[in-house]
Design a protein around this motif. Structure first.
Motif, PDB file in Angstrom:
ATOM      1  N   THR A 184       1.062  -1.285  -0.107  1.00  7.05           N
ATOM      2  CA  THR A 184      -0.023   0.196   0.025  1.00  7.05           C
ATOM      3  C   THR A 184       1.040   1.187  -0.005  1.00  7.05           C
ATOM      4  OG1 THR A 184      -0.070  -0.013   2.487  1.00  7.05           O
ATOM      5  CG2 THR A 184      -1.916  -1.195   1.312  1.00  7.05           C
ATOM      6  N   LEU A 185       0.372   2.349  -0.464  1.00  5.02           N
ATOM      7  CA  LEU A 185       1.234   3.618  -0.548  1.00  5.02           C
ATOM      8  C   LEU A 185       0.217   5.011   0.004  1.00  5.02           C
ATOM      9  CD1 LEU A 185       3.273   5.433  -2.012  1.00  5.02           C
ATOM     10  CD2 LEU A 185       1.912   5.272  -3.814  1.00  5.02           C
ATOM     11  N   SER A 186       0.809   5.406   1.011  1.00  2.00           N
ATOM     12  CA  SER A 186      -0.116   6.490   1.481  1.00  2.00           C
ATOM     13  C   SER A 186      -0.445   7.584   0.483  1.00  2.00           C
ATOM     14  CB  SER A 186       0.627   7.244   2.812  1.00  2.00           C
ATOM     15  OG  SER A 186      -0.116   8.265   3.232  1.00  2.00           O
ATOM     16  N   ALA A 187      -1.349   8.120   0.291  1.00  9.24           N
ATOM     17  CA  ALA A 187      -1.594   9.277  -0.440  1.00  9.24           C
ATOM     18  C   ALA A 187      -0.907  10.603  -0.274  1.00  9.24           C
ATOM     19  CB  ALA A 187      -3.345   9.830  -0.452  1.00  9.24           C
ATOM     20  N   GLY A 188      -0.288  10.744   1.116  1.00 12.66           N
ATOM     21  CA  GLY A 188       0.547  11.597   1.421  1.00 12.66           C
ATOM     22  C   GLY A 188       1.851  11.291   1.487  1.00 12.66           C
TER      23      GLY A 188
ATOM     24  N   ARG B  90       1.447  10.278   6.383  1.00 11.74           N
ATOM     25  CA  ARG B  90       0.354   9.774   6.475  1.00 11.74           C
ATOM     26  C   ARG B  90      -0.899  10.956   5.782  1.00 11.74           C
ATOM     27  NH1 ARG B  90      -2.000   7.934  11.712  1.00 11.74           N
ATOM     28  NH2 ARG B  90      -3.124   9.845  11.572  1.00 11.74           N
ATOM     29  N   SER B  91      -1.673  10.309   5.124  1.00 15.21           N
ATOM     30  CA  SER B  91      -2.853  11.200   4.633  1.00 15.21           C
ATOM     31  C   SER B  91      -4.032  10.581   4.909  1.00 15.21           C
ATOM     32  CB  SER B  91      -2.881  11.460   3.220  1.00 15.21           C
ATOM     33  OG  SER B  91      -4.014  12.293   2.548  1.00 15.21           O
ATOM     34  N   ASP B  92      -4.895  11.240   5.452  1.00 16.45           N
ATOM     35  CA  ASP B  92      -6.193  10.859   6.060  1.00 16.45           C
ATOM     36  C   ASP B  92      -7.314  11.227   5.122  1.00 16.45           C
ATOM     37  OD1 ASP B  92      -4.568   9.616   8.153  1.00 16.45           O
ATOM     38  OD2 ASP B  92      -5.042  10.931   9.474  1.00 16.45           O
ATOM     39  N   VAL B  93      -8.437  10.439   5.367  1.00 21.45           N
ATOM     40  CA  VAL B  93      -9.740  10.627   4.967  1.00 21.45           C
ATOM     41  C   VAL B  93     -10.733  11.134   6.149  1.00 21.45           C
ATOM     42  CG1 VAL B  93     -11.838   9.508   3.882  1.00 21.45           C
ATOM     43  CG2 VAL B  93      -9.496   9.045   2.938  1.00 21.45           C
ATOM     44  N   ALA B  94     -11.355  12.199   5.898  1.00 27.66           N
ATOM     45  CA  ALA B  94     -12.105  12.624   7.042  1.00 27.66           C
ATOM     46  C   ALA B  94     -13.768  13.091   6.703  1.00 27.66           C
ATOM     47  CB  ALA B  94     -11.490  13.737   7.382  1.00 27.66           C
ATOM     48  N   ILE B  95     -14.602  13.094   7.698  1.00 26.00           N
ATOM     49  CA  ILE B  95     -15.865  13.669   7.724  1.00 26.00           C
ATOM     50  C   ILE B  95     -15.553  15.284   7.264  1.00 26.00           C
ATOM     51  CG2 ILE B  95     -18.145  14.155   8.577  1.00 26.00           C
ATOM     52  CD1 ILE B  95     -17.060  11.905  10.783  1.00 26.00           C
ATOM     53  N   ALA B  96     -16.307  15.762   6.299  1.00 26.57           N
ATOM     54  CA  ALA B  96     -16.320  17.163   6.115  1.00 26.57           C
ATOM     55  C   ALA B  96     -17.343  17.893   6.763  1.00 26.57           C
ATOM     56  CB  ALA B  96     -16.280  17.634   4.500  1.00 26.57           C
TER      57      ALA B  96
END
Length: 311
Positions: free
Chosen positions: A246-250, A254-260
């Motif tokens: 796997t590869l972090s988007a950042g 680390r790059s996280d997904v979040a509630i906006a």
């Protein structure tokens, strides 16, 4: 996102090559029915409820209205009845609503439309694989709930066993979408390989997901890199590709997904507290496990962490 036209193209091409890409195979690993008997319910979280600002007005009193883009399984898709939105993101939304003592109202939206709809107050929040970026933080608040990962997948019989760092991909033919964050990262990886005296990574580009999979299975490419969740579903459905990294988007961070949520609405802290409650009691990891996304689990949720920088 997985689009229906890509599935149709894939089936036609797969038939020509003698490959089996039937969506029915996924039934063994994913329940795509509208009833979702395996959906988890969460306990009420009084601390999260207390953190909701007294003056916050929900779109509908007593309900948590969440926008979700049904872009493809396992994150969010339409069930077999073609109208019920199911997946990891909807299940997480249900758990958050339970934590806040509210009834969930899911509003399907096109992914490109979520910023305007959130700003204009059509929904209380967005739970739809939205990555945290510094540019988005100027207009929205975020409560993280998953890692943003891309996956390295190869044919099941490939001799490639692991890709964790640039040298592991040196000289490989890698399928990636043009203009994406994963392309940007892989170009940096290739530069590092060349600087270290290794072969560059050969990036390949195809018009759609179907063509990419055919290229992989026909031996024209060694690896495909896409958002991790998409490839997890394809691997379960087709039974002929496997994850090797796997590869972090950042990357390298680390790059996280979040509630906006709307900037300054005050709801983000309550959602962060609710998510951490789900992490502590195990509901969170069970949801991810149910949808084969355990690798994307976060140790804790944060409000407005550092995001991807502006490029």
């Amino acid at each position: 996102m997985i689009a229906l036209p890509a599935f149709r193209t894939l089936l036609i091409a797969a038939t020509a090559l003698g490959l089996s890409f039937s969506a029915g195979h996924a039934a063994d690993d994913f329940d795509l029915g509208p009833q979702q008997p395996g959906r988890l319910h969460a306990a009420r979280n009084d601390a999260a409820i207390a953190a909701i600002p007294k003056d916050f007005k929900f779109v509908t009193p007593g309900k948590l209205t969440i926008a979700v883009s049904p872009g493809g399984p396992p994150l969010a898709t339409y069930a077999t009845d073609a109208k019920t939105v199911i997946g990891a993101d909807p299940d997480y939304a249900y758990a958050i609503a339970d934590s806040l003592g509210l009834t969930l109202e899911i509003l399907p939206v096109a992914w490109i439309d979520w910023p305007l709809g959130l700003t204009s107050g059509k929904y209380d929040a967005v739970i739809s694989n939205v990555g945290v970026t510094e540019q988005r933080k100027e207009k929205f608040d975020f409560s993280t709930y998953r890692q943003g990962l891309h996956g390295f997948f190869v044919k099941s019989d490939s001799p490639i066993a692991s890709i964790k760092e640039p040298k592991d991909a040196a000289g490989l033919r890698v399928i990636v979408s043009a203009g994406t964050n994963q392309e940007r990262i892989l170009l940096r990886w290739s530069d590092e390989d060349v600087a270290a005296g290794l072969k560059p990574i050969e990036l390949q580009y195809y018009d759609d997901e179907a063509a990419s999979l055919i290229a992989l299975h026909s031996g024209r490419a060694d690896v495909i890199v896409q958002p991790h969740a998409q490839l997890v579903f394809i691997a379960a459905r087709d039974k002929n590709i496997k994850r090797v990294g796997t590869l972090s988007a950042g990357w390298p961070d680390r790059s996280d997904v979040a509630i906006a949520t709307r900037k300054g609405s005050g709801l983000a802290d309550a959602l962060t507290i609710a998510t951490n409650g789900l992490i502590r009691d195990g509901t969170y990891v069970e949801i991810l496990h149910h949808w084969h996304l355990t690798e994307e689990a976060l140790p804790s949720s944060e409000t407005n962490p550092p995001g991807l920088p502006k490029y």
